[in-house]
Design a protein around this motif. Structure first.
Motif, PDB file in Angstrom:
ATOM      1  N   UNK A  28       0.902  -1.146  -0.180  1.00 30.98           N
ATOM      2  CA  UNK A  28      -0.203   0.047  -0.045  1.00 30.98           C
ATOM      3  C   UNK A  28       0.918   1.316   0.114  1.00 30.98           C
ATOM      4  N   UNK A  29       0.159   2.444  -0.744  1.00 27.14           N
ATOM      5  CA  UNK A  29       0.934   3.693  -0.684  1.00 27.14           C
ATOM      6  C   UNK A  29      -0.331   4.495  -0.494  1.00 27.14           C
ATOM      7  N   UNK A  37      -6.156  17.827  -7.111  1.00 29.32           N
ATOM      8  CA  UNK A  37      -4.694  17.993  -7.209  1.00 29.32           C
ATOM      9  C   UNK A  37      -4.100  17.078  -6.430  1.00 29.32           C
ATOM     10  N   UNK A  38      -3.088  16.133  -6.913  1.00 27.81           N
ATOM     11  CA  UNK A  38      -2.177  15.302  -6.038  1.00 27.81           C
ATOM     12  C   UNK A  38      -1.217  16.271  -5.403  1.00 27.81           C
ATOM     13  N   UNK A  39      -0.914  16.256  -4.109  1.00 29.22           N
ATOM     14  CA  UNK A  39      -0.042  17.446  -3.576  1.00 29.22           C
ATOM     15  C   UNK A  39       1.137  16.274  -2.952  1.00 29.22           C
ATOM     16  N   UNK A  40       0.864  15.025  -2.569  1.00 30.99           N
ATOM     17  CA  UNK A  40       1.787  14.220  -2.108  1.00 30.99           C
ATOM     18  C   UNK A  40       1.382  12.721  -2.101  1.00 30.99           C
ATOM     19  N   UNK A  41       2.602  11.898  -2.126  1.00 28.59           N
ATOM     20  CA  UNK A  41       2.723  10.562  -2.337  1.00 28.59           C
ATOM     21  C   UNK A  41       3.351   9.942  -1.232  1.00 28.59           C
ATOM     22  N   UNK A  42       2.928   8.953  -0.556  1.00 32.65           N
ATOM     23  CA  UNK A  42       3.688   8.442   0.424  1.00 32.65           C
ATOM     24  C   UNK A  42       4.368   7.345  -0.157  1.00 32.65           C
ATOM     25  N   UNK A  52       2.726   1.322   8.275  1.00 32.09           N
ATOM     26  CA  UNK A  52       3.126   2.699   8.970  1.00 32.09           C
ATOM     27  C   UNK A  52       3.778   3.595   8.092  1.00 32.09           C
ATOM     28  N   UNK A  53       3.389   4.612   7.882  1.00 33.72           N
ATOM     29  CA  UNK A  53       4.130   5.833   7.106  1.00 33.72           C
ATOM     30  C   UNK A  53       4.647   6.800   8.088  1.00 33.72           C
ATOM     31  N   UNK A  54       3.857   7.309   8.784  1.00 30.36           N
ATOM     32  CA  UNK A  54       4.516   8.410   9.512  1.00 30.36           C
ATOM     33  C   UNK A  54       4.991   9.780   8.877  1.00 30.36           C
ATOM     34  N   UNK A  55       4.355   9.889   7.467  1.00 29.40           N
ATOM     35  CA  UNK A  55       4.637  10.980   6.734  1.00 29.40           C
ATOM     36  C   UNK A  55       4.045  12.315   7.175  1.00 29.40           C
ATOM     37  N   UNK A  56       4.667  13.463   6.981  1.00 26.68           N
ATOM     38  CA  UNK A  56       4.002  14.889   7.342  1.00 26.68           C
ATOM     39  C   UNK A  56       4.283  15.660   6.408  1.00 26.68           C
ATOM     40  N   UNK A  57       3.329  16.344   6.205  1.00 24.32           N
ATOM     41  CA  UNK A  57       3.227  17.585   4.942  1.00 24.32           C
ATOM     42  C   UNK A  57       2.437  18.729   5.401  1.00 24.32           C
TER      43      UNK A  57
END
Length: 846
Positions: A28-29, A37-42, A52-57
């Motif tokens: 998964x992502x 509008x796509x602003x980010x992709x993990x 577990x991603x733990x990604x911040x934007x």
């Protein structure tokens, strides 16, 4: 009055996701979209149903955004990625709680009829004659429609419903930006008026037509204010799903929206904050003067507060420290007490930027350092909490030292990612089968794996330590001066021989434990890599980060705790500690007169490279070339002056685009060149003629980062374009709207306000002062309660009270004065906001 908004997004983790692969797992992502509008992709988490991603934007965006969506997909090596589910959050849902959203949310099924986007332009007239009512609907055009065909376009037509009647427009083939310019007339018999509904559909030759969106207007709207303009398309109303069968995501989302007042309205607040670090005598000049160079010398204490600081200035004699007493009476001290743990980091960032813009980051950090040291009795706990002093120094390092961090760590981090060596010292985590494939003939023993891993770890660690200890000359002067003042304060507070390491630990605690080690552990969060590491590399980075932490602690905790399996590394770590001490001594061996760096108004100097890397550039007007041959690989560098490019990084001949000429930086539809991740840089030369440069990025995150960097770099430019073409002019027409004139007006709105927040964001003192005002506003009730409590403690001097009671009474009086002035500033700013809001509402009514 300027308006600003920002979304703080944290994609934490997922759970109970369905298996999409034959192996019984998924890869998964998550895609993050703002208004489609796509602003980010993990990163992709391989073989996991509980990733577990733990990604911040942080996304800066205009105030008129509507919704935020998270799409979870399963990455497939062959074929298209499988969609698992989505979460859609409206603006109203995000702002329902001022603290935002922090919870598990169930994924829902992706319904094609709900995946609508874009707007339609309508003009409606309601007429009456002898035969009854007549509704005239002028369907002009639509823009940014969802692509429903495999070519990345649609074949849209509009269908208008009123009462029992309906009419359709013609179908415009292969476009997401149709121009109909058709007037449809519908009649209705006298009686109760019906609502008007306009639906947009994609025509298909085979199978049923695809829904593109709809708008609906009530009879009351038709009579009182007939529609005239652009209207956002909506999906068909449908029942909410209970969810749960597709799993869930844990998300943290917070929306911050503010209307920033003109600078003069924040003058009184700025004077109060500056007074904490400068003293009233200097504030009048500093608050109104243009920002100067970044001041990093020791600041003077406010009048009436000097006795509560235990350290003098740079020239103070070294001796026994004055008994430490914490300053609790200045406006900054009051502000720190109001800041909760959740918002302290954001407040620290804004305050550091605010004082950077005034050239007073040094005195500000020095003030917070002295407060922190004064309240600390045990040197082992110094700067270990998430106080405002710790958070401010941490943010200062990121703002001033991020390029330094990249220069030091990027070569080693890149090598670790590319070599993908297996390293493990923990017997409980060793995978002997994996290590056999890498370096051994036959089955390896645990001891062989340990020896090989130890050699690899010490090799990488040696490169990291060498890079750090040899980087003194590359460390920004501002950072070195801040560390010098930090060591001076700590050394005077703890002067005894048994505390001789405390000054080193204070500096290394920030530089190694809060800067180098976190960057090694999660390189993507520090912009050292575009993607998170795979599980094996991530484990290697964790081992290296633990080792760097031990070096930063000067070996004080070696051999303690549960991780005894790290013992083979101890000899190397102990050898490195003496080198680190020498490095820290050299780091603070700097004169304040050596400081240079220009105006404190900017974090990025004109000559500084903000972003660089390979992109594919489309040739100028390629004649007869297939699309894949029209794009050539070039190395691009974005600085504070221009966007330059050459064949290779070492190539001496450069071409460049001045930033002052940029009028728009936008995405390009995939169908324009049949290529993904393409952007356009629209410029205007001295003759006023527009020119478009097309660039292809390697992935969606690279595209977003280049878009954001270019938009921020060109933000001060005037005459920005409000619309442009998301397609290309090919074969005598625009691929997006099919217009035949190259000079035709743009068919899609530009998105210059949508950027990703990072260390290179330009300083904006007014916006930062507004955040401080909001923080104080949240704590206004606490301030009033504190004022009442202090007023009730009216200390009557007694004959034997001595100096302590007098000093306590003076501190309480100073606290009351600071709180009273802060409350007055809050009241004035609140009235100013209300006045500007009334003006805005009056203008909208006109």
């Amino acid at each position: 009055m300027a308006k600003s908004g920002s979304l703080s997004i944290r994609v934490v983790e997922g759970r109970a996701l369905p298996a999409k692969d034959v192996s019984g797992s998924s890869d998964p992502y998550c895609l993050v979209k703002v208004d489609d509008e796509v602003v980010a992709r993990t990163a992709t988490i391989w073989r996991s149903l509980s990733p577990f991603w733990g990604e911040e934007y942080t996304v800066h965006l205009p105030l008129d955004f509507h919704h935020l969506a998270f799409y979870v997909l399963d990455e497939d090596t062959v074929g298209h990625d499988d969609t698992i589910g989505k979460i859609s959050l409206s603006k109203e849902a995000i702002t329902a709680d001022p603290r935002g959203i922090d919870s598990w949310i169930n994924l829902s099924r992706v319904d094609p009829d709900a995946e609508v986007q874009g707007e339609v332009c309508l003009v409606v007239q309601l007429l009456e004659d002898a035969r009854g009512r007549c509704l005239r609907c002028h369907v002009r055009q639509a823009r940014d429609l969802a692509p429903r065909d495999i070519s990345g376009t649609s074949d849209p037509f509009a269908r208008v419903f009123w009462g029992n009647h309906s009419l359709e427009t013609s179908t415009i083939k292969k476009t997401r930006f149709p121009h109909w310019d058709e007037v449809l007339e519908l009649r209705e018999a006298p009686g109760t008026m019906s609502p008007l509904r306009v639906e947009l559909w994609d025509w298909d030759m085979v199978g049923k037509n695809d829904f593109l969106g709809m708008v609906e207007f009530t009879p009351q709207t038709l009579q009182q204010k007939p529609p005239n303009g652009w209207f956002r398309l909506l999906p068909f109303p449908r029942a909410e799903e209970s969810g749960g069968s597709l799993g869930a995501l844990r998300l943290k989302v917070r929306l911050t929206e503010d209307r920033v007042l003109p600078s003069q309205y924040y003058q009184a607040l700025m004077e109060l904050l500056l007074e904490s670090v400068q003293g009233p005598a200097e504030v009048g000049v500093a608050a109104g003067a243009p920002p100067g160079l970044l001041g990093l010398g020791c600041s003077s204490s406010p009048v009436g507060m000097r006795e509560f600081f235990c350290f003098g200035g740079p020239g103070s004699p070294v001796g026994s420290p004055i008994p430490a007493q914490e300053d609790t009476a200045s406006p900054l001290a009051v502000l720190e007490e109001l800041a909760s743990g959740d918002c302290r980091q954001d407040l620290a960032t804004k305050l550091v930027k605010l004082f950077l813009g005034r050239g007073l980051a040094g005195p500000f950090l020095d003030y917070l350092t002295r407060r922190e040291v004064a309240r600390t009795n045990d040197p082992n706990t110094l700067f270990r909490s998430n106080s405002l002093a710790s958070k401010s120094m941490e943010q200062f390092m990121k703002l001033v030292g991020m390029r330094y961090l990249h220069e030091v760590l990027r070569p080693v981090i890149s090598r670790i990612f590319e070599e993908k060596k297996y390293m493990e010292l923990d017997p409980c985590k060793m995978d002997l089968n994996r290590s056999r494939r890498i370096s051994f003939k036959g089955a390896p023993t645990e001891e062989q794996v340990r020896e090989t891993s130890l050699g690899l770890l010490t090799g990488y660690l040696g490169s990291i330590v060498d890079a750090i200890v040899s980087s003194v000359g590359r460390c920004p002067i501002a950072l070195r001066l801040a560390f010098k003042q930090l060591q001076r304060c700590v050394e005077k507070r703890f002067p005894r021989a048994e505390h001789q390491d405390v000054k080193y630990l204070a500096t290394s605690g920030f530089l190694f434990l809060r800067f180098f080690a976190p960057a090694i552990l999660t390189p993507k969060l520090f912009d050292l890599r575009d993607h998170h590491a795979d599980p094996q590399t991530s484990r290697s980075l964790l081992l290296l980060a633990k080792a760097v932490q031990s070096i930063g602690n000067l070996g004080q905790q070696l051999g303690q705790g549960k991780e005894q399996w790290l013992a083979p590394l101890h000899p190397f770590l102990l050898q490195s500690i003496s080198r680190v001490r020498d490095f820290l001594d050299q780091l603070v061996d700097v004169d304040g007169d050596e400081e240079s760096g220009g105006s404190a108004c900017v974090l990025v100097q004109p000559s500084t490279i903000v972003r660089e890397g390979f992109l594919l550039k489309r040739k100028e007007e390629p004649a007869g070339l297939a699309t894949r041959f029209a794009f050539k690989k070039r190395y691009f560098r974005l600085s504070g002056q221009d966007l330059s490019y050459s064949k290779t990084p070492e190539w001496q001949v450069h071409s460049s685009i001045p930033l002052s000429c940029i009028r728009a930086v936008e995405r390009v539809d995939e169908g324009a060149f049949q290529l993904p991740h393409v952007m356009q840089v629209v410029t205007q030369d001295g003759t006023g003629l527009p020119h478009t440069t097309y660039l292809q990025c390697k992935n969606v995150n690279d595209l977003n980062q280049w878009l954001s960097a270019l938009r921020k770099a060109s933000a001060p430019n005037q005459d920005k374009l409000s619309a442009c073409h998301p397609g290309a002019f090919r074969s005598g027409r625009w691929t997006c709207c099919l217009q035949a004139e190259r000079s035709a007006a743009g068919c899609s709105r530009t998105h210059s306000a949508v950027t990703l927040g990072d260390w290179s964001d330009p300083l904006d003192p007014d916006a930062e002062a507004q955040v401080v005002y909001r923080q104080l506003l949240l704590g206004r009730d606490q301030l009033r309660l504190k004022l009442l409590e202090d007023s009730s403690l009216d200390i009557a001097p007694e004959a034997d009270s001595g100096n302590d009671s007098e000093a306590c009474a003076e501190v309480l009086a100073q606290q009351r004065t600071a709180i009273t002035r802060l409350l007055q500033v809050l009241e004035d700013l609140e009235q100013a906001h209300e006045e500007f809001q009334r003006r805005g509402q009056g203008q909208m009514a006109l």
